[in-house]
Design a protein around this motif. Structure first.
Motif, short mmCIF file in Angstrom:
data_model
loop_
_atom_site.label_atom_id
_atom_site.label_comp_id
_atom_site.label_asym_id
_atom_site.label_seq_id
_atom_site.Cartn_x
_atom_site.Cartn_y
_atom_site.Cartn_z
N VAL A 119 0.68 -1.14 -0.03
CA VAL A 119 0.06 -0.02 0.06
C VAL A 119 0.81 1.28 0.12
O VAL A 119 0.23 2.34 -0.06
CB VAL A 119 -1.13 0.02 1.29
N ALA A 120 1.98 1.16 -0.05
CA ALA A 120 2.85 2.21 -0.02
C ALA A 120 2.72 3.38 -1.13
O ALA A 120 2.60 4.58 -1.17
CB ALA A 120 4.57 2.03 0.16
N HIS A 121 2.27 2.92 -2.30
CA HIS A 121 1.91 3.52 -3.46
C HIS A 121 0.96 4.35 -3.15
O HIS A 121 0.71 5.70 -3.78
CB HIS A 121 1.54 2.85 -4.55
N ILE A 122 0.02 4.26 -2.30
CA ILE A 122 -1.10 5.27 -2.10
C ILE A 122 -0.69 6.48 -1.51
O ILE A 122 -1.21 7.48 -1.96
CB ILE A 122 -2.12 4.68 -1.15
N ILE A 123 0.43 6.43 -0.52
CA ILE A 123 0.84 7.68 -0.21
C ILE A 123 2.49 8.02 -0.29
O ILE A 123 3.15 8.66 0.54
CB ILE A 123 0.53 7.85 1.40
N LYS A 124 2.78 7.62 -1.60
CA LYS A 124 4.26 7.68 -1.77
C LYS A 124 4.71 9.00 -2.00
O LYS A 124 5.89 9.63 -2.05
CB LYS A 124 4.87 6.83 -2.94
N ALA A 125 3.76 9.96 -2.32
CA ALA A 125 4.00 11.51 -2.36
C ALA A 125 4.61 11.98 -1.19
O ALA A 125 4.87 13.16 -0.82
CB ALA A 125 2.79 12.08 -3.10
N THR A 385 -0.57 -14.10 -8.46
CA THR A 385 -0.29 -12.99 -9.52
C THR A 385 0.64 -11.80 -9.09
O THR A 385 1.12 -11.36 -9.96
CB THR A 385 -1.76 -12.17 -9.74
N ALA A 386 0.97 -11.73 -7.82
CA ALA A 386 1.97 -11.00 -7.37
C ALA A 386 3.38 -11.33 -7.56
O ALA A 386 4.08 -10.49 -7.83
CB ALA A 386 1.83 -10.71 -5.79
N ARG A 387 3.53 -12.74 -7.82
CA ARG A 387 4.73 -13.31 -7.97
C ARG A 387 5.10 -13.35 -9.67
O ARG A 387 6.13 -13.38 -10.18
CB ARG A 387 5.00 -14.62 -7.67
N GLY A 388 3.90 -13.10 -10.30
CA GLY A 388 3.93 -13.37 -11.96
C GLY A 388 3.75 -14.66 -12.46
O GLY A 388 4.55 -15.11 -13.46
N ASP A 389 3.08 -15.63 -11.50
CA ASP A 389 3.05 -17.35 -11.88
C ASP A 389 2.04 -17.24 -13.37
O ASP A 389 2.03 -18.31 -13.72
CB ASP A 389 2.84 -17.78 -10.83
N TYR A 406 -5.37 7.55 -8.66
CA TYR A 406 -5.35 6.09 -7.75
C TYR A 406 -5.78 5.04 -8.73
O TYR A 406 -5.48 3.75 -8.59
CB TYR A 406 -6.19 6.13 -6.52
N GLY A 407 -6.63 5.27 -9.88
CA GLY A 407 -7.11 4.54 -10.83
C GLY A 407 -5.86 3.88 -11.69
O GLY A 407 -6.09 2.76 -12.14
N LEU A 408 -4.76 4.89 -11.82
CA LEU A 408 -3.76 4.55 -12.97
C LEU A 408 -2.63 3.97 -12.26
O LEU A 408 -1.80 3.14 -12.87
CB LEU A 408 -3.68 5.84 -13.97
N ASP A 409 -2.20 4.66 -11.25
CA ASP A 409 -0.87 4.54 -10.85
C ASP A 409 -0.56 3.18 -10.25
O ASP A 409 0.31 2.68 -10.71
CB ASP A 409 -0.53 5.59 -9.58
N PRO A 410 -1.49 2.49 -9.43
CA PRO A 410 -1.03 1.29 -8.93
C PRO A 410 -0.90 0.17 -10.00
O PRO A 410 -0.15 -0.59 -9.91
CB PRO A 410 -2.45 0.94 -8.08
N LEU A 411 -1.89 0.56 -11.23
CA LEU A 411 -1.79 -0.58 -12.03
C LEU A 411 -0.86 -0.52 -13.34
O LEU A 411 -0.54 -1.49 -13.77
CB LEU A 411 -3.25 -0.51 -12.87
N PHE A 412 -0.38 0.70 -13.34
CA PHE A 412 0.63 0.83 -14.58
C PHE A 412 1.96 1.55 -14.12
O PHE A 412 3.00 1.60 -15.11
CB PHE A 412 -0.05 1.85 -15.65
N ASN A 413 2.18 1.79 -13.03
CA ASN A 413 3.54 2.52 -12.61
C ASN A 413 4.43 1.25 -12.34
O ASN A 413 4.20 0.46 -11.69
CB ASN A 413 3.48 3.33 -11.21
N SER A 414 5.77 1.43 -12.99
CA SER A 414 6.36 0.22 -13.22
C SER A 414 7.09 0.16 -11.69
O SER A 414 7.60 -1.09 -11.29
CB SER A 414 7.79 0.72 -14.18
N GLY A 418 3.90 -6.22 -9.50
CA GLY A 418 3.51 -7.40 -8.28
C GLY A 418 2.25 -6.89 -7.60
O GLY A 418 1.45 -6.45 -8.06
N GLY A 419 2.52 -7.35 -6.27
CA GLY A 419 1.60 -7.11 -5.22
C GLY A 419 0.86 -5.79 -5.05
O GLY A 419 -0.29 -5.48 -4.44
N ALA A 420 1.70 -4.78 -5.07
CA ALA A 420 1.11 -3.29 -5.21
C ALA A 420 0.05 -2.88 -6.16
O ALA A 420 -0.57 -1.93 -5.92
CB ALA A 420 2.22 -2.32 -5.32
#
Length: 500
Positions: A119-125, A385-389, A406-414, A418-420
């Motif tokens: 969940v760090a990506h939610i408040i990484k700013a 799916t977090a591991r990429g199996d 929030y709709g785009l960053d978790p799904l498409f930020n490199s 994984g689990g984020a």
């Protein structure tokens, strides 16, 4: 009829003594579509867990039913400068273990959140959290961050008690402590989670003494539970079962637009899926209208982007993949797969997703793609799916904050592979750059332009094929009063009660 009798028998055994509990107006029984993964809000970001943990924890600020920011544990806040927000905290709030809530708990919780891969990506700013005094805290961001308050309203930004977390250790997720309207009692894995009312809740004691979340995976069983009076509220009624609720004089079906999407994701690190032409071919080979009609019974809208119309920054002109099997075959030939290929499609034990998988399997077969469907238990599905199996997978995403970041960053930020959230393992430097620009701006029109461009790129690269924007629903007994369905899907039951 025979099938329904068998289902009824199985449900009666499964629910055990629930009838006695439902008859008690002080006990609210809610059928959830899956068991929670954990009640440590920093260890997961899945909806079934959030539907439970949202009753246990409070956030600094909240979003009302119209997604407006309103006070939570912070009674007020002030923008000190472009990168600093000061929060004045409520006094006299207590955690479920009796400890008093202070600014130290806010700092501990947000610092812990920032160190969590899930969940760090939610408040990484957020660059730092500073305690000014016991009831004042300052949250600083590295650059101006437009959606800060929306992100702090996210369920994962709930405030934890340091002592309870340290005492719980690795088992904290099975013994959570918050300041919310309900306290954790016990968890029978795969069956039920029981909560009891917090008599010292800062907004006043909730009207219902006990809330039990039942894990009932099969949608039809959740509906039958309503029909037989064994559950009070059932989340996510399957489209095929909606009329069973509508036609029952003792039940009510609530349907509203949501902030969610349903998508098929591609593991772009798998050799056969690295070429975007293969992913585009799959997109052209799938007729999403069939899914709207057959799976959702019309209670969904075809998607053209990874975020929907109710989310700030949605691009109405992003590329839509219309059904075109000939185009799909052409792209497969260009990519070197004229003779077809074999792929595995993962789904969890969710009936709607299983139906989507079957339709996709049949449609992909028409263009030479041989798909094997594998159904996994929810926890194993998230871990795998977090591991990429996986090759292909079906999931949903809810833009909980109502903001494109929030709709785009978790799904498409490199950085979130994984689990984020980025279970496609997608990486595009231009998208990463635009995401930073979008969240760093406080100019709404400027932010929109960045998000429009991101959606154009993503729809061209197709790391995920967003299928539909589903309508959310809840079935309930007519004796249930005060329940409100939140647009983000993380419904709060504070204020919900039964008349008998």
């Amino acid at each position: 009829m025979k099938k329904k009798i068998l289902l009824l028998s199985a449900l009666a055994i499964f629910l055990g003594n629930s009838l006695n509990a439902v008859a008690n107006k002080d006990v609210l029984i809610i059928a959830n579509g899956a068991d929670a993964k954990t009640l440590d809000i920093h260890a997961t970001n899945d909806a079934p867990s959030a539907k439970v943990s949202g009753q246990i924890y409070d956030t600094l600020v909240k979003q009302d039913m119209n997604m407006n920011i309103v006070p939570g544990l912070a009674e007020s806040w002030t923008q000190i400068d472009d990168t600093t927000t000061e929060f004045k905290l409520r006094k006299g709030v207590k955690f479920h273990n009796g400890n008093e809530f202070t600014a130290n708990d806010v700092k501990f919780s947000l610092d812990r959140m920032k160190s969590s891969p899930q969940v760090a990506h939610i408040i990484k700013a957020v660059s730092s959290v500073e305690v000014v005094d016991d009831y004042t805290v300052r949250v600083k961001t590295e650059t101006p961050f437009g959606p800060l308050l929306s992100h702090l309203a996210h369920n994962a930004a709930g405030i934890l008690n340091k002592e309870a977390v340290e005492k719980g250790g690795s088992g904290y997720g099975q013994s959570p402590v918050g300041t919310g309207p309900y306290k954790f009692v016990n968890w029978q894995a795969g069956d039920r989670i029981t909560l009891t009312v917090n008599p010292e809740y800062y907004l006043g004691k909730a009207p219902t003494e006990k809330v039990i979340f039942r894990s009932i995976v099969e949608g039809t069983n959740r509906t039958i539970g309503l029909e037989t009076g064994e559950v009070d509220i059932a989340y996510d009624i399957d489209p095929v079962d909606k009329n069973m609720v509508k036609d029952n004089s003792g039940l009510e079906l609530i349907e509203e637009p949501s902030l969610s999407t349903t998508y098929i994701g591609f593991n772009v690190e798998k050799e056969s899926l690295k070429d975007k032409r293969v992913r585009q071919a799959i997109a052209y080979a799938i007729n999403t209208q069939d899914m709207v009609d057959a799976v959702y019974q019309g209670a969904a809208e075809r998607a053209n982007s990874s975020i929907g119309p109710k989310v700030f920054g949605y691009n109405p002109n992003a590329k839509s993949y219309d059904y075109n099997p000939e185009k799909a075959k052409e792209l497969l030939k260009e990519a070197g797969y004229e003779k077809g290929l074999k792929l595995k499609l993962w789904t969890n034990d969710n009936p709607v997703r299983r139906d989507i998988a079957v339709i996709a399997q049949d449609q992909l077969k028409q263009v030479g793609i041989d798909v094997t469907i594998e159904t996994l238990e929810w926890g194993a599905y998230l871990d795998g799916t977090a591991r990429g199996d996986h090759d292909l997978y079906i999931l949903g995403w809810v833009s909980v904050t109502g903001d494109a970041d929030y709709g785009l960053d978790p799904l498409f930020n490199s950085a979130n592979r994984g689990g984020a959230g980025n279970r496609s393992f997608y990486s595009n430097p231009k998208v990463d750059e635009l995401l930073v620009k979008g969240r760093s701006s406080v100019n709404p029109e400027e932010r929109k332009a960045y998000y429009y461009e991101i959606q154009d790129i993503v729809q061209e690269d197709v790391p995920v094929l967003t299928l539909v924007y589903p309508t959310q629903n809840v079935g309930e007994q007519k004796t249930v009063k005060g329940f409100q369905m939140h647009p983000a899907g993380h419904h709060k039951v504070y204020g919900t009660y039964k008349t008998k």
